[in-house]
Scaffold this motif. Structure first.
Motif, PDB file in Angstrom:
ATOM      1  N   VAL A 206       0.853  -1.184   0.000  1.00 42.91           N
ATOM      2  CA  VAL A 206       0.000   0.000   0.000  1.00 42.91           C
ATOM      3  C   VAL A 206       0.887   1.232   0.000  1.00 42.91           C
ATOM      4  CG1 VAL A 206      -1.782   1.284   1.235  1.00 42.91           C
ATOM      5  CG2 VAL A 206      -1.800  -1.218   1.265  1.00 42.91           C
ATOM      6  N   SER A 207       0.594   2.161  -0.862  1.00 43.00           N
ATOM      7  CA  SER A 207       1.345   3.417  -0.915  1.00 43.00           C
ATOM      8  C   SER A 207       0.356   4.575  -0.980  1.00 43.00           C
ATOM      9  CB  SER A 207       2.283   3.453  -2.135  1.00 43.00           C
ATOM     10  OG  SER A 207       1.524   3.359  -3.335  1.00 43.00           O
ATOM     11  N   GLY A 208       0.757   5.728  -0.428  1.00 46.93           N
ATOM     12  CA  GLY A 208      -0.081   6.916  -0.442  1.00 46.93           C
ATOM     13  C   GLY A 208       0.661   8.098  -1.019  1.00 46.93           C
ATOM     14  N   THR A 209      -0.077   9.011  -1.645  1.00 52.13           N
ATOM     15  CA  THR A 209       0.557  10.166  -2.290  1.00 52.13           C
ATOM     16  C   THR A 209       0.297  11.469  -1.544  1.00 52.13           C
ATOM     17  OG1 THR A 209      -1.394  10.421  -3.712  1.00 52.13           O
ATOM     18  CG2 THR A 209       0.425   9.090  -4.564  1.00 52.13           C
TER      19      THR A 209
ATOM     20  N   GLN B 150       2.008   8.677  10.477  1.00 54.73           N
ATOM     21  CA  GLN B 150       1.268   7.428  10.384  1.00 54.73           C
ATOM     22  C   GLN B 150      -0.144   7.706   9.870  1.00 54.73           C
ATOM     23  OE1 GLN B 150       1.406   5.682  14.295  1.00 54.73           O
ATOM     24  NE2 GLN B 150       3.376   4.694  13.926  1.00 54.73           N
ATOM     25  N   GLN B 151      -0.669   6.759   9.123  1.00 49.81           N
ATOM     26  CA  GLN B 151      -2.030   6.869   8.578  1.00 49.81           C
ATOM     27  C   GLN B 151      -2.709   5.509   8.689  1.00 49.81           C
ATOM     28  OE1 GLN B 151      -3.932   9.553   7.078  1.00 49.81           O
ATOM     29  NE2 GLN B 151      -5.458   7.948   7.448  1.00 49.81           N
ATOM     30  N   ASN B 152      -3.743   5.440   9.490  1.00 52.99           N
ATOM     31  CA  ASN B 152      -4.504   4.195   9.578  1.00 52.99           C
ATOM     32  C   ASN B 152      -5.288   3.951   8.297  1.00 52.99           C
ATOM     33  OD1 ASN B 152      -3.669   3.765  12.231  1.00 52.99           O
ATOM     34  ND2 ASN B 152      -5.392   4.931  13.080  1.00 52.99           N
ATOM     35  N   PHE B 153      -5.406   2.711   7.917  1.00 50.07           N
ATOM     36  CA  PHE B 153      -6.202   2.347   6.748  1.00 50.07           C
ATOM     37  C   PHE B 153      -6.754   0.932   6.949  1.00 50.07           C
ATOM     38  CE2 PHE B 153      -2.020   0.718   5.835  1.00 50.07           C
ATOM     39  CZ  PHE B 153      -2.258  -0.496   5.216  1.00 50.07           C
ATOM     40  N   TYR B 154      -7.757   0.607   6.147  1.00 53.34           N
ATOM     41  CA  TYR B 154      -8.410  -0.691   6.240  1.00 53.34           C
ATOM     42  C   TYR B 154      -8.533  -1.304   4.844  1.00 53.34           C
ATOM     43  CZ  TYR B 154      -9.799   1.237  10.750  1.00 53.34           C
ATOM     44  OH  TYR B 154      -9.791   1.799  11.986  1.00 53.34           O
ATOM     45  N   THR B 155      -8.470  -2.597   4.795  1.00 51.12           N
ATOM     46  CA  THR B 155      -8.707  -3.323   3.540  1.00 51.12           C
ATOM     47  C   THR B 155      -9.875  -4.283   3.752  1.00 51.12           C
ATOM     48  OG1 THR B 155      -7.156  -5.092   4.113  1.00 51.12           O
ATOM     49  CG2 THR B 155      -6.291  -3.211   2.853  1.00 51.12           C
ATOM     50  N   SER B 156     -10.607  -4.534   2.717  1.00 53.14           N
ATOM     51  CA  SER B 156     -11.717  -5.486   2.787  1.00 53.14           C
ATOM     52  C   SER B 156     -11.623  -6.433   1.594  1.00 53.14           C
ATOM     53  CB  SER B 156     -13.067  -4.764   2.793  1.00 53.14           C
ATOM     54  OG  SER B 156     -13.238  -4.013   1.605  1.00 53.14           O
TER      55      SER B 156
END
Length: 223
Positions: free
Chosen positions: A4-7, A13-19
């Motif tokens: 996972v990468s963010g721009t 830190q950045q929380n994120f979720y996958t489904s």
């Protein structure tokens, strides 16, 4: 492994979720119609399914006698997921079946029917007469009245007309549905408001026409 990468990350830190969803392999399931669903007789209806079976083609068949005999409808692409079907013009219990690679997948039973057209015969102070056309495959009819914001069965009758007294009802909104000898209930009619059908007490209309000899012809239609 998932990368996972963010721009546009404004913090360290950045929380994120996958489904995700797992779909079983080599499985077929009818999704519509389901058990006791009601389809329109004599009209186009959609049959729908989910399939993960390898291979692309299947044959759809229909049975009107609880699976004793089957009539082929069409050969379909399983990946398409639906078939537009011209249903027979009859009131009965129905099942459909998908055949593919020597296997058969049968649906639960559902019904075909046509909504009846409910009419007001007369609308008097003492009561209201309502009528509807006979369904030759029906053994009786469920007559509904609007009560507590929902349609509820007031009576079951074998006749094609019913008179209700004011003491029996809380509103003038009515509907009717056919009931098959097997016990299945067909589609309900449109709900009508007896007070807005233009029908009075013991007569429906009084119209005046000009005759060929320039005379006046009165047409009285009784309830």
């Amino acid at each position: 492994r998932i990368h996972v990468s963010g721009t546009r990350i404004d913090s360290v830190q950045q929380n994120f979720y996958t489904s995700y969803q797992l779909k079983p392999v080599d499985v077929f399931q009818w999704t519509y119609p389901l058990e006791n669903d009601q389809l329109f007789a004599g009209e186009s209806n959609y049959l729908r399914w989910d399939s993960s079976i390898s291979g692309t083609n299947g044959t759809v068949s229909v049975s009107y006698d609880n699976g004793a005999t089957w009539n082929e409808i069409s050969t379909v692409d399983l990946n398409k997921g639906f078939l537009r079907w011209e249903a027979a013009d009859t009131f009965t219990k129905v099942m459909v079946k998908m055949s593919s690679d020597g296997r058969e997948f049968t649906s639960a039973s559902f019904s075909l029917s046509k909504p009846l057209r409910l009419k007001v015969g007369y609308n008097c102070t003492e009561g209201i007469l309502l009528t509807w056309p006979r369904n030759l495959s029906a053994s009786s009819y469920n007559f509904y009245v609007l009560k507590n914001n929902s349609l509820q069965i007031l009576k079951n009758t074998i006749d094609t007309a019913i008179e209700v007294t004011r003491s029996e009802i809380e509103s003038e909104f009515f509907a009717v549905s056919p009931v098959h000898a097997s016990g299945i209930e067909g589609l309900r009619s449109l709900t009508i408001n007896a007070a807005t059908q233009g029908v009075g007490c013991y007569f429906q209309s009084l119209l005046a026409d000009i005759g060929q000899e320039k005379n006046i012809i009165l047409n009285l239609k009784l309830g």
